[in-house]
Design a protein around this motif. Structure first.
Motif, short mmCIF file in Angstrom:
data_model
loop_
_atom_site.label_atom_id
_atom_site.label_comp_id
_atom_site.label_asym_id
_atom_site.label_seq_id
_atom_site.Cartn_x
_atom_site.Cartn_y
_atom_site.Cartn_z
N SER A 1 0.83 -1.21 0.00
CA SER A 1 0.00 0.00 0.00
C SER A 1 0.86 1.26 0.00
N VAL A 2 1.97 1.25 0.72
CA VAL A 2 2.89 2.39 0.72
C VAL A 2 3.52 2.56 -0.66
N ALA A 3 3.87 1.43 -1.29
CA ALA A 3 4.44 1.49 -2.64
C ALA A 3 3.45 2.08 -3.62
N GLN A 4 2.19 1.68 -3.54
CA GLN A 4 1.18 2.17 -4.47
C GLN A 4 0.89 3.66 -4.26
N ALA A 5 1.06 4.13 -3.02
CA ALA A 5 0.76 5.53 -2.71
C ALA A 5 1.91 6.47 -3.07
N CYS B 1 8.02 1.42 6.18
CA CYS B 1 7.78 -0.02 6.23
C CYS B 1 8.86 -0.82 6.95
N TYR B 2 9.96 -0.18 7.31
CA TYR B 2 11.08 -0.93 7.87
C TYR B 2 11.58 -0.30 9.17
N GLU B 3 12.14 -1.17 10.00
CA GLU B 3 12.71 -0.70 11.26
C GLU B 3 14.16 -0.26 11.05
N ALA B 4 14.75 0.24 12.11
CA ALA B 4 16.10 0.81 12.02
C ALA B 4 17.11 -0.20 11.48
N ARG B 5 16.94 -1.47 11.81
CA ARG B 5 17.90 -2.48 11.36
C ARG B 5 17.99 -2.53 9.84
N GLU B 6 16.84 -2.55 9.17
CA GLU B 6 16.84 -2.61 7.71
C GLU B 6 17.31 -1.28 7.10
#
Length: 218
Positions: free
Chosen positions: A50-54, A109-114
């Protein structure tokens, strides 16, 4: 989907168009396996799709710092995107703002690690460029950038296994960004808004079960 994942090779610039086209054909051949396995778990589930589409492409690509990456890191990422999926008869990954897309995905969509895995990959490429060419990654030639990317992709001596895995994570984000863009979805891949056609009436026998709504949950 039970299909086993396959390794999708980085498609980098080569000296001839025919070689470049061969890389792209190989890439497309493996794309379905990538999307069916890794991307299904890492991108589609949660809010990744959904984030990608937006996300809206930024005209001109880079405009200042990102949400996670600095302006210099975005510039470097744009060059990495351009080498991984270069311009042929269709735009490159940098042309469709994959670098901005990745920054946006990392932020939402990702936490600090990624996030740190991507930053570490950019730093590792910079360090290798300085050691080999006494220049930043963004200042070396296309050929030298390709050499560095091939080295980190294959785990050559200047890069360890962890650094190679981090680069493959970044590569998967580039692929996801490109093939969910309008160009990637409709020009690089076959596009049919209603695959296999629309069937308005489907025969249903007296003893047949009705159709379920499984499609609503995907």
């Amino acid at each position: 989907m039970s299909r086993k994942p396959i390794m999708v090779k980085t498609m980098l610039h080569n000296e001839t168009d025919s070689s470049e086209q061969l890389h792209r054909r190989r890439f497309l051949k493996g794309l379905s396996a990538l999307v069916g396995s890794f991307a299904a778990g890492q991108f589609i589930f949660g809010n990744g799709l959904s984030v990608a589409q937006a996300y809206e492409i930024v005209p001109g690509g880079i405009q200042g710092k990102g949400q996670i990456l600095t302006a210099l890191q975005l510039e470097q990422l744009a060059q990495v995107c351009r080498q991984v999926l270069p311009r042929t008869e269709t735009p490159s990954a940098a042309d469709v703002d994959c670098h901005g897309f990745i920054d946006n995905q990392l932020a939402h969509c990702y936490e600090a690690r990624e996030q740190l895995r991507v930053i570490a990959t950019l730093n590792n490429l910079n360090s290798a460029a300085k050691n080999q060419y006494q220049l930043m990654f963004t200042a070396v030639s296309d050929t030298q950038q390709v050499q560095l990317l091939n080295a980190i992709d294959t785990g050559q001596p200047s890069f360890n296994k962890s650094q190679t895995n981090d680069f493959k994570f970044l590569k998967s984000l580039i692929c996801f960004g490109y093939y969910t863009s309008e160009v990637g979805a409709t020009k690089e891949l076959r596009f049919d808004p209603i695959p296999n056609g629309y069937k308005g009436t489907v025969a249903l026998g007296e003893d047949d079960s009705n159709w379920g709504s499984q499609g609503l949950f995907y």
